[in-house]
Design an enzyme around this catalytic site. Structure first.
Site, PDB file in Angstrom:
ATOM      1  N   GLY A 220     -21.091   6.371   2.821  1.00  2.74           N
ATOM      2  CA  GLY A 220     -19.631   6.282   1.700  1.00  2.74           C
ATOM      3  C   GLY A 220     -20.341   6.240   0.494  1.00  2.74           C
TER       4      GLY A 220
ATOM      5  N   GLY B  47     -18.418   6.646  -2.524  1.00  3.60           N
ATOM      6  CA  GLY B  47     -17.709   7.505  -3.211  1.00  3.60           C
ATOM      7  C   GLY B  47     -18.038   5.798  -4.667  1.00  3.60           C
ATOM      8  CG  ASN B  48     -14.581   2.709  -7.239  1.00  2.00           C
ATOM      9  OD1 ASN B  48     -15.074   2.153  -7.116  1.00  2.00           O
ATOM     10  ND2 ASN B  48     -14.866   3.367  -8.665  1.00  2.00           N
TER      11      ASN B  48
ATOM     12  N   GLY C  25     -18.940   2.692  -2.103  1.00  3.88           N
ATOM     13  CA  GLY C  25     -20.759   2.943  -1.751  1.00  3.88           C
ATOM     14  C   GLY C  25     -21.692   2.969  -3.195  1.00  3.88           C
TER      15      GLY C  25
ATOM     16  CE  LYS D  27      -4.714   0.696   0.417  1.00  4.03           C
ATOM     17  NZ  LYS D  27      -5.075  -0.401   0.377  1.00  4.03           N
TER      18      LYS D  27
HETATM   19  N1  GLU Z   1      -7.240   0.151  -3.353  1.00  5.68           N
HETATM   20  C1  GLU Z   1      -7.839  -1.094  -3.877  1.00  5.68           C
HETATM   21  C2  GLU Z   1      -8.495  -2.768  -2.431  1.00  5.68           C
HETATM   22  O1  GLU Z   1      -8.385  -2.017  -1.754  1.00  5.68           O
HETATM   23  C3  GLU Z   1      -7.653  -2.213  -4.771  1.00  5.68           C
HETATM   24  C4  GLU Z   1      -6.136  -2.299  -4.956  1.00  5.68           C
HETATM   25  C5  GLU Z   1      -5.139  -2.713  -6.538  1.00  5.68           C
HETATM   26  O2  GLU Z   1      -6.199  -2.807  -6.547  1.00  5.68           O
HETATM   27  O3  GLU Z   1      -4.843  -3.283  -6.456  1.00  5.68           O
HETATM   28  O4  GLU Z   1      -8.237  -3.247  -2.414  1.00  5.68           O
END
Ligand code: GLU
Length: 433
Positions: A235, A237-238, A240, A123
């Site tokens: 929420g 956003g994308n 929700g 992350k």
């Molecule tokens: N940010 C998204 C998650 O938390 C997607 C991560 C990704 O596609 O690598 O799962």
């Protein structure tokens, strides 16, 4: 000499997280300890799973529109890559901390293992408030981040993606900067890209679609008819908004919604598709006709409903409010919305919890499909993406459900048992402990 921007950060105070019970990385370590005990893990493997394998801290100088230079702080955590290259999004958030990023990277590790894709967990995060930055400043910030971490990521090392406050355009700038640094296009270094730059069809709604699929499977187990089932989404956003739209397609009724601009309840139902179109244009839900009555931001979680989908930030369902939260299905679209103290209580109260790293795994699953398509330079049609996503989500859902039945464990613990077992096996085989 260039001018330093007045809001440049104090290097000594960045990224330090409080050590409270709500510190998400402490929560991760507690969850790992519990799973390790059940699985009787080798102590070396257990200890290694409690910590990130690798992390990078970067300072990012950005030329602001007014000519001054502002220095931002960022992180990339590669939590565990025993099963394959690290994978996970990049967040832009004013209150980002290294412990948040560590926790989120750990959850990515379990998430990829649970849907059984050959990837580890990572992350990234940058401490910034994107709402205060112009498009040019955002682009320069995204490019500065890649210049700092660009030699430590790649299709076979670590593959970032969008997350909170980042999107396909930001991914496009990042993939472009990476191409400049290396002298060739490597589209598979980042996922969640625009379709015109090697993105996958079906990536945009993938997380919401995965959530919908897991709710559909949970409803089957509970003999719950989704036609007319009331849902509340925190929420919009994308994740929700797509979850609400796709569940509405299955017959569910949106009776409560919340976002940064407020929270509302409407027993007659809110049209999720119309609200999604409105939010796309106006950025927030406030002002949309048909939202119903305003309610408190805490109260939204307590509205009577069959499906509750927290799809905002972490630590929303805690010991102090869990007794009042009683949906039939809790579909965790966000990462970490429930604290460990609340889990056993939800289980006792008969709430069917679909834990975060199962419920929101659709996004990374289609990210993996995107990497595969980039590698082959051959692109799939939408029905193929949907079919393969469904296979992965249903298999992961059943693995968690069966594990939970077998050990009478609450669903998050069951998900941990499945995922950690897979990561631990890879570590053992590699001779890591
Ligand atoms: N940010 C998204 C998650 O938390 C997607 C991560 C990704 O596609 O690598 O799962």
């Amino acid at each position: 000499m260039s001018k330093v921007h007045p809001e440049s950060v104090d290097f000594h105070a960045v990224g330090v997280s409080s050590d409270s019970e709500l510190n998400p990385f402490r929560i991760v370590q507690r969850q790992v300890d519990e799973a390790a005990q059940h699985l009787k893990l080798d102590p070396g493997i257990h200890e290694l799973l409690r910590w990130p394998l690798r992390e990078i801290h970067v300072s990012l100088p950005v030329r602001m529109d007014d000519g001054s230079t502002r220095v931002f702080q960022g992180f990339r955590v590669q939590y565990n890559d025993a099963r394959g290259p690290s994978k996970g999004g990049i967040r832009f958030h004013p209150e980002e901390t290294i412990d948040d990023v560590r926790a989120l990277a750990a959850w990515m590790t379990w998430k990829c293992a649970l849907v059984d894709i050959p990837l580890g967990g990572g992350k990234g995060g940058i401490i910034c408030d994107p709402r205060t930055l112009s498009s040019g400043e955002l682009e320069r910030l995204a490019r500065a981040y890649i210049r700092q971490i660009g030699h430590n990521i790649g299709l076979i090392k670590d593959v970032p993606a969008p997350d909170v406050n980042t999107n396909a355009q930001i991914m496009a700038w990042m993939v472009d900067e990476f191409a400049f640094m290396h002298g060739y296009n490597e589209f598979g270094v980042i996922t969640g890209k625009p379709i015109a730059l090697g993105g996958s069809l079906g990536r945009e709604d993938a997380t919401g679609r995965g959530l919908m699929l897991t709710v559909r499977e949970a409803a089957k187990k509970l003999n719950l008819d989704l036609k007319g089932a009331r849902m509340v989404v925190q929420g919009f956003g994308n994740v929700g908004s797509w979850a609400a739209v796709l569940l509405q397609d299955l017959g569910c009724k949106l009776v409560g919604v919340a976002d940064v601009s407020g929270a509302w309840a409407n027993p007659n139902g809110i049209d999720a598709s119309a609200l999604q179109a409105y939010v796309k244009e106006k950025k927030v839900a406030a002002g949309f006709a048909g939202l119903g009555n305003p309610v408190g931001s805490e109260e939204i979680l307590e509205l009577p409903c069959e499906i509750l989908a927290p799809a905002a930030l972490h630590n929303q369902i805690r010991k102090d409010n869990v007794a009042r939260i009683k949906p039939r299905i809790l579909a965790e679209g966000a990462n970490g919305p429930t604290t460990p103290d609340a889990d056993p209580i939800l289980h006792q109260n008969g709430v069917y919890v679909i834990p975060d790293f199962l419920c929101n795994a659709g996004g990374v699953t289609v990210s993996y499909f995107e990497m595969v398509q980039n590698t082959y330079n051959f692109y799939w049609d939408l029905p193929t993406v949907h079919e393969r996503l469904e296979q992965k989500m249903v298999a992961a859902f059943n693995a968690v459900h069966d594990m939970s039945q077998k050990y009478n464990a609450h669903k998050r613990l069951a998900a941990y048992l499945v995922a950690i077992n897979r990561v631990a096996e890879a570590m053992r085989l590699r001779g890591w402990a």
